[in-house]
Design a protein around this motif. Structure first.
Motif, mmCIF file in Angstrom:
data_model
loop_
_atom_site.group_PDB
_atom_site.id
_atom_site.type_symbol
_atom_site.label_atom_id
_atom_site.label_comp_id
_atom_site.label_asym_id
_atom_site.label_seq_id
_atom_site.Cartn_x
_atom_site.Cartn_y
_atom_site.Cartn_z
ATOM 1 N N GLU A 42 46.089 32.508 45.829
ATOM 2 C CA GLU A 42 46.836 33.108 47.312
ATOM 3 C C GLU A 42 47.730 34.050 46.960
ATOM 4 O O GLU A 42 48.298 34.169 45.869
ATOM 5 N N GLU A 43 48.047 34.906 47.772
ATOM 6 C CA GLU A 43 48.917 35.866 47.632
ATOM 7 C C GLU A 43 50.210 35.715 47.383
ATOM 8 O O GLU A 43 50.967 36.151 46.472
ATOM 9 N N ARG A 44 50.635 34.372 47.789
ATOM 10 C CA ARG A 44 51.978 33.805 47.497
ATOM 11 C C ARG A 44 52.102 33.487 45.844
ATOM 12 O O ARG A 44 53.040 33.564 45.232
ATOM 13 N N GLN A 45 50.847 32.758 45.552
ATOM 14 C CA GLN A 45 50.830 32.332 44.058
ATOM 15 C C GLN A 45 50.652 33.624 43.323
ATOM 16 O O GLN A 45 51.387 33.676 42.081
ATOM 17 N N ALA A 47 52.069 36.326 43.606
ATOM 18 C CA ALA A 47 53.640 36.963 43.521
ATOM 19 C C ALA A 47 54.209 36.374 42.622
ATOM 20 O O ALA A 47 55.237 36.707 41.951
ATOM 21 N N ARG A 48 54.095 35.139 42.678
ATOM 22 C CA ARG A 48 54.772 34.081 41.799
ATOM 23 C C ARG A 48 54.597 34.196 40.174
ATOM 24 O O ARG A 48 55.361 34.209 39.462
#
Length: 73
Positions: A42-45, A47-48
């Protein structure tokens, strides 16, 4: 927003940093070769993961590439 399929490939001359990066990427995807990972994130993952990569590498000597593949690929 949907998941992104990302292939991460890296070339790191230092054995210790290369191993540290490999160990970090295990948490985000599947190794298909020692320096290549397939990740469905996912986009958040994503970025992380990129933040984790930046914390390990030395930008002047290490190379990390992100290849984004479409769902049909």
């Amino acid at each position: 927003m949907g998941d992104k399929f990302v292939v991460v490939a890296y070339d790191i001359p230092d054995d210790r940093r290369r191993t540290r990066l490999h160990d970090k990427l295990i948490g985000f995807g599947t190794p298909v070769q020692y320096s290549v990972f397939e990740c469905l994130l996912e986009e958040r993952q994503l970025a992380r993961m990129k933040k984790a990569v930046r914390a390990v590498i030395h930008p002047r000597t290490d190379h990390v590439r992100y290849y984004y593949l479409c769902a049909e690929c």
